[in-house]
Design a protein around this motif. Structure first.
Motif, PDB file in Angstrom:
ATOM      1  N   ALA A 132     -17.605 -23.682   7.636  1.00 17.68           N
ATOM      2  CA  ALA A 132     -16.552 -22.908   7.996  1.00 17.68           C
ATOM      3  C   ALA A 132     -16.380 -22.926   9.539  1.00 17.68           C
ATOM      4  N   ARG A 133     -17.550 -23.059  10.254  1.00 17.37           N
ATOM      5  CA  ARG A 133     -17.516 -23.197  11.761  1.00 17.37           C
ATOM      6  C   ARG A 133     -16.531 -24.448  12.073  1.00 17.37           C
ATOM      7  N   LEU A 134     -16.226 -25.346  11.341  1.00 22.37           N
ATOM      8  CA  LEU A 134     -15.540 -26.474  11.875  1.00 22.37           C
ATOM      9  C   LEU A 134     -14.164 -26.178  11.299  1.00 22.37           C
ATOM     10  N   GLY A 135     -13.909 -25.484  10.360  1.00 17.47           N
ATOM     11  CA  GLY A 135     -12.383 -25.066   9.636  1.00 17.47           C
ATOM     12  C   GLY A 135     -12.751 -24.719   8.468  1.00 17.47           C
ATOM     13  N   VAL A 136     -11.480 -24.063   7.713  1.00 16.33           N
ATOM     14  CA  VAL A 136     -11.383 -23.618   6.467  1.00 16.33           C
ATOM     15  C   VAL A 136     -10.294 -24.180   5.650  1.00 16.33           C
ATOM     16  N   ASP A 137     -10.572 -24.551   4.347  1.00 15.94           N
ATOM     17  CA  ASP A 137      -9.455 -25.215   3.616  1.00 15.94           C
ATOM     18  C   ASP A 137      -9.599 -24.485   2.139  1.00 15.94           C
ATOM     19  N   ASP A 138      -8.737 -24.992   1.309  1.00 10.31           N
ATOM     20  CA  ASP A 138      -8.611 -24.376   0.112  1.00 10.31           C
ATOM     21  C   ASP A 138      -9.965 -24.682  -0.977  1.00 10.31           C
ATOM     22  N   ALA A 139     -10.214 -26.030  -0.714  1.00 12.72           N
ATOM     23  CA  ALA A 139     -11.655 -26.484  -1.362  1.00 12.72           C
ATOM     24  C   ALA A 139     -12.958 -25.514  -0.868  1.00 12.72           C
ATOM     25  N   GLY A 195     -15.239 -24.272  15.811  1.00 15.03           N
ATOM     26  CA  GLY A 195     -13.798 -24.491  15.995  1.00 15.03           C
ATOM     27  C   GLY A 195     -12.982 -23.228  15.887  1.00 15.03           C
ATOM     28  N   ILE A 196     -13.118 -22.595  14.871  1.00 12.77           N
ATOM     29  CA  ILE A 196     -12.196 -21.249  14.587  1.00 12.77           C
ATOM     30  C   ILE A 196     -12.370 -20.357  15.623  1.00 12.77           C
ATOM     31  N   GLY A 197     -13.482 -19.940  16.322  1.00 10.85           N
ATOM     32  CA  GLY A 197     -13.655 -19.218  17.522  1.00 10.85           C
ATOM     33  C   GLY A 197     -13.169 -19.729  18.576  1.00 10.85           C
ATOM     34  N   ALA A 198     -13.027 -21.104  19.041  1.00 12.04           N
ATOM     35  CA  ALA A 198     -12.684 -21.849  20.184  1.00 12.04           C
ATOM     36  C   ALA A 198     -11.218 -21.688  20.165  1.00 12.04           C
ATOM     37  N   LEU A 199     -10.677 -21.793  18.765  1.00 16.18           N
ATOM     38  CA  LEU A 199      -9.293 -21.762  18.843  1.00 16.18           C
ATOM     39  C   LEU A 199      -8.736 -20.404  19.312  1.00 16.18           C
ATOM     40  N   GLY A 200      -9.432 -19.148  18.646  1.00 25.47           N
ATOM     41  CA  GLY A 200      -8.926 -17.837  19.299  1.00 25.47           C
ATOM     42  C   GLY A 200      -8.910 -17.716  20.648  1.00 25.47           C
ATOM     43  N   ALA A 201     -10.246 -18.146  21.235  1.00 26.51           N
ATOM     44  CA  ALA A 201     -10.495 -17.871  22.838  1.00 26.51           C
ATOM     45  C   ALA A 201      -9.334 -18.773  23.524  1.00 26.51           C
ATOM     46  N   LEU A 202      -8.976 -19.847  22.923  1.00 25.82           N
ATOM     47  CA  LEU A 202      -7.927 -20.715  23.895  1.00 25.82           C
ATOM     48  C   LEU A 202      -6.683 -20.209  23.641  1.00 25.82           C
ATOM     49  N   ALA A 203      -6.254 -19.253  22.358  1.00 21.68           N
ATOM     50  CA  ALA A 203      -5.076 -18.638  22.323  1.00 21.68           C
ATOM     51  C   ALA A 203      -5.069 -17.531  23.454  1.00 21.68           C
ATOM     52  N   THR A 204      -5.958 -16.719  23.516  1.00 22.73           N
ATOM     53  CA  THR A 204      -6.116 -15.916  24.514  1.00 22.73           C
ATOM     54  C   THR A 204      -5.841 -16.324  25.926  1.00 22.73           C
ATOM     55  N   LEU A 237      -3.981 -27.358  20.092  1.00 26.20           N
ATOM     56  CA  LEU A 237      -3.404 -27.554  18.732  1.00 26.20           C
ATOM     57  C   LEU A 237      -3.874 -29.082  18.133  1.00 26.20           C
ATOM     58  N   VAL A 238      -4.112 -30.092  19.084  1.00 24.72           N
ATOM     59  CA  VAL A 238      -4.399 -31.336  18.751  1.00 24.72           C
ATOM     60  C   VAL A 238      -5.927 -31.298  18.323  1.00 24.72           C
ATOM     61  N   LYS A 239      -6.801 -30.543  19.041  1.00 22.36           N
ATOM     62  CA  LYS A 239      -8.158 -30.599  19.054  1.00 22.36           C
ATOM     63  C   LYS A 239      -8.491 -29.758  17.701  1.00 22.36           C
ATOM     64  N   TYR A 240      -7.853 -28.495  17.678  1.00 22.08           N
ATOM     65  CA  TYR A 240      -8.425 -27.498  16.699  1.00 22.08           C
ATOM     66  C   TYR A 240      -7.382 -27.328  15.853  1.00 22.08           C
ATOM     67  N   GLY A 241      -6.408 -27.888  15.364  1.00 16.60           N
ATOM     68  CA  GLY A 241      -5.217 -27.502  14.633  1.00 16.60           C
ATOM     69  C   GLY A 241      -5.558 -27.528  13.343  1.00 16.60           C
ATOM     70  N   GLY A 242      -6.747 -28.308  12.918  1.00 15.98           N
ATOM     71  CA  GLY A 242      -7.085 -28.568  11.492  1.00 15.98           C
ATOM     72  C   GLY A 242      -8.245 -27.466  11.161  1.00 15.98           C
ATOM     73  N   VAL A 243      -8.458 -26.583  11.894  1.00 17.63           N
ATOM     74  CA  VAL A 243      -9.659 -25.628  11.365  1.00 17.63           C
ATOM     75  C   VAL A 243      -9.157 -24.392  10.247  1.00 17.63           C
ATOM     76  N   GLY A 244      -8.008 -24.392  10.244  1.00 17.42           N
ATOM     77  CA  GLY A 244      -7.471 -23.542   9.295  1.00 17.42           C
ATOM     78  C   GLY A 244      -7.391 -22.056   9.586  1.00 17.42           C
TER      79      GLY A 244
END
Length: 932
Positions: free
Chosen positions: A692-699, A875-884, A906-913
């Motif tokens: 999940a550190r890399l990303g979350v999906d339905d599976a 990945g999820i944490g990085a996306l939140g930090a970059l949004a801030t 969004l190109v780098k982390y857009g798929g982490v869910g």
């Protein structure tokens, strides 16, 4: 045999034995032996080989108990010690300037009783030349010692027997002159001049002509009481590197204070002898009174007696054998007297011990001593020890280039670099590789690298007819005391890894691991590599020594080896548990089952080593990983599970994420295989949370749900609550919608389990889901209950709750509570070793600062958090930090940077869910564009 001659019948058996003895201790191929026995005209190959085998059998029968012929793949070897063969004794005595003793071993024509045209053609002539050279050297030594008239009869015989060997004529003329026979000396010159002109049509050599002129002018040099000798062996033509080390040795040996003594030590095969000889040659001008060189045979089973060495040195310096004093002390005193106030460099090669070297030291400061040894010889007073390290990659490639050629290395530079690394920079190993490549010009470097890559056969590959790495290691290992030898073998179980002395204690079962480590370090079989994060000294086997030690370990009794591994693993588990107990409490994890261990290390030693638990875990991260895999290979799944559960609490961010995921998957399978269903599902769930550190999906969410179902079926309520809380959290992250029912189930399961930490985790998730469901007022008292419970459990749990309070207070229009909670969370994580916790809390501090309009502070926090998340691959944490960070840019009116940062993120982390953070980025981008 026992003083009685062993008769070998004439014929092929005698020819075979002579051929092998001339190549003693060296492999001789079947083809070469056939060529010798039939003088180049053998019968058919099959018949020749059959006959050769019969000759070998008969030779062995003739030798009986004296048999020394050994079979090797594709040939044979005669194994003899140096003192068993007159040829090696002759060479050894000559090298030590004991010329008379050496020549006394010649009792008749070489191979006079062996009927072989091939041997007499190819092997006898070089032997005769070797003998004549020693005769010349002996005459030279006698002349230098002041002998003259007594040498004339023998020299006249030699000039008649070898009329064109001009050095004998020079020596005859000198002996005649110094014995008062001037006219005879001039007549000897006329005689040799006539012979050379009449028979060869040439003039006498420059040496003869110069001596003739000196005789005519009366200016012939007379021998003095001091002989300037240079006994140094030839320098190595393809020597590379070591310039800085040479500068150190030069400065130490020419310091002029007391008697400079430098000991150059290093691992077997490090090139100590080559370095000391090269250094001595370069320092000749600094020691104009001569350079003495002695091989002390320290690596062998019979190091030379210093009294014998002193005898050789004194006779080389002009003392007659009859005048040598008896006893070590008397000879040492005579040697010091002989070299007193002389600028002499004494090179002692391959010293065995300080006791062997000490009597050979001069007494005055103009002389200096350069020693090479496999041991460090710390017992010598005033000694300066320098260790010869392996080559770095650049030096290793330079040596290979010298041996193989620049073009070939350039064509396969990558493979050459791999070869250098597989040799561990060990000069001997590199020379073996270079020799093999030189012998086979068509052999690709990549092919040899592939062969060396297999550790099981690496030492087999690092061998030629004249050089063998394994054989070089053997004497150093065999010289160890039994307990140190055992420690060396056992370290081979771990391979080339940095270890502290406690590892040796555990592997050997002896309490004094430090003493054993010191013995291995002193023998240069173990390298000191600094201190770790806890301040503990670290040691490491050279890569090739680790392979050698592993081979030795494999030959041990399997039960003893298994017991050693078990002791080591149990010590590792005990230390890991003690370090784990010091970590901050993590409320989202169920504590692992307790270990059941035997005490390997004393309790006070365990406490001392793990006084700083996180630092110890970091220092031993490689051993922890290898230890878990060792447990899996041995079938100790419970120990592997306990190690990984505890170590991953702190180290998961320090290992590569794919390695963490793979390890947890292997443990899940292994636990299921031994019937540990609880452990299997724990590791399966841990693996999913790392993914999940890399990303979350339905599976992934569905797989977490399967773990929850399994724990519910097994009746493990604490584990069930932990998984349900995680499922609720990641469902909300992925969908942007609260998973209230999952959080409520988590609280119910946690309450049943009675586990306070897991109950806190479930409460926190329930409060978060309520706040996310527009029921913030209902969430507040649950957050308050969580905070009260967390404050009792420690800084880690409280920081996690404060983080959520800040998040939802800010989202629900309560900025003051958000600021207070955020500041408290930052205060709590300050000084923690949990990088992810620090990064998440720092991100929250940035969001709160941005919500309060402080773009500068928000940017500082966001950049720090983004850097940490990138470091730990979250990945999820990085996306939140970059949004801030993007929100901070907007507040600071850096709108172009907002658009660029959002697009890149969004190109780098857009798929982490993480849909919430993606939405934040899109909103801030739109605001930046609308403002523009």
């Amino acid at each position: 045999m026992d003083g009685r001659p062993v008769i070998v019948p004439a014929g092929r058996g005698r020819t075979l034995l002579a051929t092998l003895l001339l190549r003693a201790n060296r492999f001789v191929s079947v083809d070469e032996l056939i060529d010798r026995l039939w003088d180049g005209e053998p019968p058919s190959p099959d018949r020749a080989k059959t006959t050769l085998q019969m000759v070998v059998t008969r030779l062995r029968q003739a030798l009986g108990d004296a048999n020394c012929v050994r079979t090797a793949t594709g040939g044979y070897v005669v194994e003899v010690t140096p003192d068993q063969l007159d040829l090696t004794r002759f060479r050894s005595l000559a090298a030590r300037h004991r010329y008379a003793d050496a020549l006394a071993l010649w009792t008749g024509p070489a191979l006079g009783n062996v009927a072989s045209d091939a041997l007499h053609r190819d092997d006898v002539a070089p032997l005769l030349e070797e003998r004549l050279v020693v005769v010349e050297q002996g005459m030279e030594a006698d002349l230098a010692a002041g002998l003259a008239g007594e040498l004339v009869p023998e020299l006249r015989g030699l000039t008649q027997e070898h009329p064109f060997r001009e050095r004998f004529w020079v020596q005859l003329m000198l002996a005649l002159h110094r014995s008062g026979q001037q006219a005879e000396a001039l007549a000897a010159y006329r005689e040799v001049s006539g012979l050379l002109a009449e028979d060869l049509g040439i003039d006498p050599s420059p040496a003869l002509r110069e001596l003739h002129q000196q005789l005519l002018s009366g200016d012939v040099p007379v021998p003095s009481g001091w002989k300037v000798l240079c006994q140094l062996p030839p320098d190595t033509g393809d020597f590379v590197g070591r310039d800085k080390l040479f500068d150190q040795v030069r400065d130490l040996l020419t310091a002029g204070q007391a008697v400079p003594i430098v000991v150059v030590s290093g691992a077997p095969g490090a090139g100590k002898s080559a370095f000391t000889v090269r250094t001595a040659h370069r320092l000749r001008d600094a020691f104009p009174d001569g350079q003495l060189f002695v091989r002390l045979d320290g690596a062998g089973r019979a190091p030379r007696d210093p009294a014998e060495v002193l005898g050789d040195l004194l006779t080389a310096l002009g003392e007659s054998v009859s005048a040598l004093p008896d006893g070590l002390a008397a000879r040492a005193a005579a040697f010091r007297t002989r070299v007193a106030d002389r600028a002499v460099l004494i090179v002692l090669d391959d010293a065995a011990s300080a006791e062997q070297v000490e009597p050979l030291l001069p007494g005055t400061a103009r002389s200096a001593v350069l020693v090479s040894s496999r041991r460090q010889l710390g017992g010598l007073s005033g000694v300066r020890g320098l260790r010869l390290p392996p080559f770095d990659t650049g030096e290793a490639l330079s040596l290979l280039t010298r041996m193989v050629g620049a073009d070939r290395i350039a064509r396969e530079h990558e493979a050459a670099t791999v070869l250098a690394e597989l040799c561990g920079g060990l000069p001997l190993a590199l020379r073996v590789v270079g020799a093999r490549l030189t012998a086979r010009s068509s052999l690709p470097l990549s092919a040899l690298a592939t062969r060396l890559a297999d550790e099981r056969r690496r030492l087999d590959e690092l061998a030629t007819r004249d050089m063998e790495v394994r054989a070089t290691f053997g004497p150093s290992y065999e010289a160890l005391p039994p307990d140190a030898a055992s420690a060396f073998r056992r370290l081979g179980v771990l391979g080339a890894a940095d270890v502290a002395s406690w590892v040796v204690t555990a592997l050997t079962g002896q309490r004094d691991g430090d003493r054993l480590v010191e013995q291995l370090v002193e023998a240069n079989l173990l390298d000191e590599v600094g201190v770790d994060a806890t301040g503990e000294p670290r040691y490491r086997l050279h890569d090739l020594l680790a392979v050698y030690a592993s081979e030795l370990a494999e030959a041990e009794d399997p039960a003893e080896q298994t017991a050693a591994k078990r002791r080591y693993v149990e010590a590792l588990c005990a230390l890991t548990h003690r370090a784990w107990e010091q970590l901050e409490v993590i409320i989202d994890e169920v504590e692992p089952p307790p270990f059941e261990l035997q005490e390997v290390l004393p309790a006070d030693e365990v406490a001392r080593l793990t006084a700083n638990g996180p630092a110890w875990l970091l220092a031993e991260q490689l051993l922890l990983d290898r230890g878990a895999r060792l447990c899996l290979r041995e079938g100790w799944v419970d120990l592997a599970a306990g190690l990984v559960e505890r170590a991953m609490r702190h180290l998961d961010v320090f290992y590569p994420l794919d390695h963490v995921i793979a390890t947890l998957g292997e443990l899940s399978v292994a636990a299921r295989a031994v019937g540990d269903l609880r452990g299997s599902w724990v590791f399966a769930n841990s693996r999913l949370l790392q993914m999940a550190r890399l990303g979350v999906d339905d599976a992934l969410l569905a797989s977490i749900g399967e773990c929850a179902d399994a724990f519910a079926e097994l009746g493990h309520h604490a584990e069930l609550a932990s998984v349900l809380a995680a499922q609720a959290h990641f469902t909300r992250v992925h969908t942007g919608k609260p998973a209230l029912s999952l959080a409520e189930r988590a609280v119910d399961a946690a309450r049943v389990s009675g586990n306070e930490q897991i109950y806190l985790s479930a409460l926190r998730e329930l409060a978060s889901m309520l706040a996310d469901s527009d029921r913030y007022a209902e969430a507040v008292p649950i957050f308050d209950e969580s905070l009260e419970l967390a404050s009792r459990l420690g800084a880690g749990p409280e920081s996690q709750v404060q983080y959520r309070i800040a998040l939802y207070a800010m989202a629900n229009g309560d900025p003051e509570r958000a600021r207070v909670a955020s500041d408290r969370a930052v205060e709590l994580v300050d000084g923690m070793d949990d990088l992810r916790a620090i990064a998440y809390v720092t991100t929250m501090a940035g969001r709160v600062a941005a919500a309060c309009g402080d773009g500068t502070t928000a940017l500082v926090h966001a950049e720090r958090a983004a850097q940490i998340f990138d470091q730990v691959n979250e990945g999820i944490g990085a996306l939140g930090a970059l949004a801030t960070k993007a929100e901070a840019f907007l507040l600071l009116d850096r709108r172009d940077e907002v658009v660029r940062l959002v697009d890149e993120t969004l190109v780098k982390y857009g798929g982490v869910g993480a849909v919430e953070h993606e939405e934040r980025l899109r909103i801030v981008r739109a605001k930046a564009l609308s403002s523009v």
